[in-house]
Design an enzyme around this catalytic site. Structure first.
Site, PDB file in Angstrom:
ATOM      1  CE1 TYR A   1      -4.061   2.012   0.384  1.00 15.46           C
ATOM      2  CE2 TYR A   1      -2.640   3.351   1.780  1.00 15.46           C
ATOM      3  CZ  TYR A   1      -3.807   3.190   1.055  1.00 15.46           C
ATOM      4  OH  TYR A   1      -4.720   4.226   0.992  1.00 15.46           O
TER       5      TYR A   1
ATOM      6  CE  LYS B   1      -3.428   4.942  -2.266  1.00 13.98           C
ATOM      7  NZ  LYS B   1      -4.438   5.361  -3.235  1.00 13.98           N
TER       8      LYS B   1
HETATM    9  P1  NAP Z   1     -13.413   2.410  -0.216  1.00 12.26           P
HETATM   10  O1  NAP Z   1     -14.599   2.925   0.519  1.00 12.26           O
HETATM   11  O2  NAP Z   1     -13.001   0.987  -0.046  1.00 12.26           O
HETATM   12  O3  NAP Z   1     -13.629   2.732  -1.760  1.00 12.26           O
HETATM   13  C1  NAP Z   1     -12.734   2.286  -2.722  1.00 12.26           C
HETATM   14  C2  NAP Z   1     -13.362   2.455  -4.080  1.00 12.26           C
HETATM   15  O4  NAP Z   1     -12.427   1.994  -5.063  1.00 12.26           O
HETATM   16  C3  NAP Z   1     -14.625   1.599  -4.244  1.00 12.26           C
HETATM   17  O5  NAP Z   1     -15.539   2.282  -5.056  1.00 12.26           O
HETATM   18  C4  NAP Z   1     -14.102   0.373  -4.969  1.00 12.26           C
HETATM   19  O6  NAP Z   1     -15.088  -0.302  -5.713  1.00 12.26           O
HETATM   20  C5  NAP Z   1     -13.102   1.062  -5.886  1.00 12.26           C
HETATM   21  N1  NAP Z   1     -12.198   0.112  -6.523  1.00 12.26           N
HETATM   22  C6  NAP Z   1     -11.390  -0.812  -5.956  1.00 12.26           C
HETATM   23  N2  NAP Z   1     -10.744  -1.495  -6.899  1.00 12.26           N
HETATM   24  C7  NAP Z   1     -11.160  -0.998  -8.087  1.00 12.26           C
HETATM   25  C8  NAP Z   1     -10.871  -1.312  -9.438  1.00 12.26           C
HETATM   26  N3  NAP Z   1     -10.032  -2.297  -9.781  1.00 12.26           N
HETATM   27  N4  NAP Z   1     -11.456  -0.575 -10.408  1.00 12.26           N
HETATM   28  C9  NAP Z   1     -12.312   0.414 -10.097  1.00 12.26           C
HETATM   29  N5  NAP Z   1     -12.664   0.728  -8.841  1.00 12.26           N
HETATM   30  C10 NAP Z   1     -12.085   0.020  -7.860  1.00 12.26           C
HETATM   31  O7  NAP Z   1     -12.108   3.229   0.155  1.00 12.26           O
HETATM   32  P2  NAP Z   1     -11.813   4.806   0.287  1.00 12.26           P
HETATM   33  O8  NAP Z   1     -11.228   4.999   1.620  1.00 12.26           O
HETATM   34  O9  NAP Z   1     -12.954   5.612  -0.133  1.00 12.26           O
HETATM   35  O10 NAP Z   1     -10.631   4.931  -0.759  1.00 12.26           O
HETATM   36  C11 NAP Z   1     -10.626   5.853  -1.842  1.00 12.26           C
HETATM   37  C12 NAP Z   1      -9.195   6.258  -2.110  1.00 12.26           C
HETATM   38  O11 NAP Z   1      -8.699   6.984  -0.975  1.00 12.26           O
HETATM   39  C13 NAP Z   1      -8.241   5.072  -2.297  1.00 12.26           C
HETATM   40  O12 NAP Z   1      -7.333   5.374  -3.332  1.00 12.26           O
HETATM   41  C14 NAP Z   1      -7.508   5.010  -0.973  1.00 12.26           C
HETATM   42  O13 NAP Z   1      -6.234   4.413  -1.085  1.00 12.26           O
HETATM   43  C15 NAP Z   1      -7.425   6.488  -0.622  1.00 12.26           C
HETATM   44  N6  NAP Z   1      -7.162   6.765   0.793  1.00 12.26           N
HETATM   45  C16 NAP Z   1      -8.058   6.383   1.741  1.00 12.26           C
HETATM   46  C17 NAP Z   1      -7.777   6.676   3.065  1.00 12.26           C
HETATM   47  C18 NAP Z   1      -8.713   6.282   4.164  1.00 12.26           C
HETATM   48  O14 NAP Z   1      -8.326   6.460   5.345  1.00 12.26           O
HETATM   49  N7  NAP Z   1      -9.901   5.772   3.882  1.00 12.26           N
HETATM   50  C19 NAP Z   1      -6.609   7.364   3.418  1.00 12.26           C
HETATM   51  C20 NAP Z   1      -5.732   7.725   2.422  1.00 12.26           C
HETATM   52  C21 NAP Z   1      -6.022   7.423   1.104  1.00 12.26           C
HETATM   53  P3  NAP Z   1     -15.915  -1.572  -5.119  1.00 12.26           P
HETATM   54  O15 NAP Z   1     -17.062  -0.989  -4.340  1.00 12.26           O
HETATM   55  O16 NAP Z   1     -16.332  -2.288  -6.346  1.00 12.26           O
HETATM   56  O17 NAP Z   1     -14.978  -2.350  -4.249  1.00 12.26           O
END
Ligand code: NAP
Length: 247
Positions: free
Chosen positions: A170, A174
């Site tokens: 991860y 990033k």
């Molecule tokens: P999340 O709720 O798990 O959402 C992730 C999204 O990405 C979902 O819509 C998922 O679709 C989609 N996805 C996963 N694999 C994919 C693929 N192969 N093609 C297209 N879509 C795909 O997580 P989130 O926290 O909102 O994450 C969004 C972004 O923020 C990510 O890049 C994550 O690394 C980043 N981020 C999150 C945090 C945090 O604390 N949450 C912190 C830093 C960065 P499905 O519903 O089909 O699985």
């Protein structure tokens, strides 16, 4: 089908069906953009669009994009080209965190490859497919949704709260995504396209089994601002909702 001539900005959000991406879609639609809400599962995409419609947002449309599958990314680019002829905002938001990720000495390399396939190669694939359309925008914006865990500075700072979170897949993906931001900004100098990384902060979503402390509204702030940057805004940087960040 003839192309729609519109002054509205056209935005594509990958992984728009839930979490931060859903909130980004809501924000951009609220700001008057035509939002193409990307989802790898067509049904989940439709459901998410329906929720935004119920909230009174129009001009949000589902689009099937699995960032690990060339054919869906290429088909989405083709669809956007034939409907609009351009793209103004690309948010590479789709991301995963895979169980089994961990210390570099012991992790299963296939786990690391899986994470990179979505978090880094997925974004690169999206950029390569969408860049020709972004070049037709008068003010293109690419936002890579990165993470503080991708920061080399924080990964090497013992006083950082995330110092002990050493997920080579991860964090490495990033860090690579941040490199994509820097390289694209370099390549796109002299164009109207700006490229930045957004760090949402530790946000309560399915990605971390809802253990995050920020709301999705807060988590979406930095990327929303970068997507809507005016022409005097920065390029080639990393930003949280508080402002510029160290790489
Ligand atoms: P999340 O709720 O798990 O959402 C992730 C999204 O990405 C979902 O819509 C998922 O679709 C989609 N996805 C996963 N694999 C994919 C693929 N192969 N093609 C297209 N879509 C795909 O997580 P989130 O926290 O909102 O994450 C969004 C972004 O923020 C990510 O890049 C994550 O690394 C980043 N981020 C999150 C945090 C945090 O604390 N949450 C912190 C830093 C960065 P499905 O519903 O089909 O699985």
């Amino acid at each position: 089908m003839s192309q729609l001539k519109t002054a509205k900005r056209i935005a594509l959000v990958t992984g728009g069906n839930k979490g931060i991406g859903f909130e980004l879609s809501r924000n951009l639609a609220g700001a008057g953009c035509i939002v193409l809400l990307g989802a790898r599962d067509a049904e989940r995409g439709k459901q998410a669009v329906h929720q935004l419609e119920l909230a009174g947002l129009t001009d949000v449309y589902p689009i099937e994009v699995d960032v690990t599958k060339h054919e869906t990314v290429r088909a989405a680019a083709q669809q956007i080209k034939s409907h609009y002829g351009r793209l103004d905002i690309l948010i590479n938001n789709a991301g995963i965190n895979v169980s089994g990720d961990g210390l570099a000495s012991a992790v299963d390399i296939e786990v690391v490859q899986r994470v990179f396939e979505t978090n880094f190669f997925g974004a690169l694939r999206g950029v390569q497919a969408m860049l020709p359309l972004l070049r037709h925008s008068t003010s293109g914006r690419i936002v890579n949704v990165s993470s503080g865990l991708g920061s080399l500075a924080l990964n090497s700072d013992p006083s950082s709260p995330s110092y002990n979170t050493k997920l080579i897949g991860y964090n490495g993906s990033k860090a690579a995504l941040n490199m994509l931001t820097v390289h694209l900004a370099y390549e796109l100098q002299g164009t109207s396209i700006k490229v930045n990384s957004a760090n949402p902060g530790f946000t309560k979503t399915d990605l971390n089994n809802n253990t995050g402390v920020e709301t999705v509204q807060d988590g979406a702030l930095a990327a929303t601002r970068l997507a809507l940057l005016d022409d005097a805004g920065p390029t080639g940087g990393s930003f949280s909702k508080e402002g510029p960040e160290l790489w």
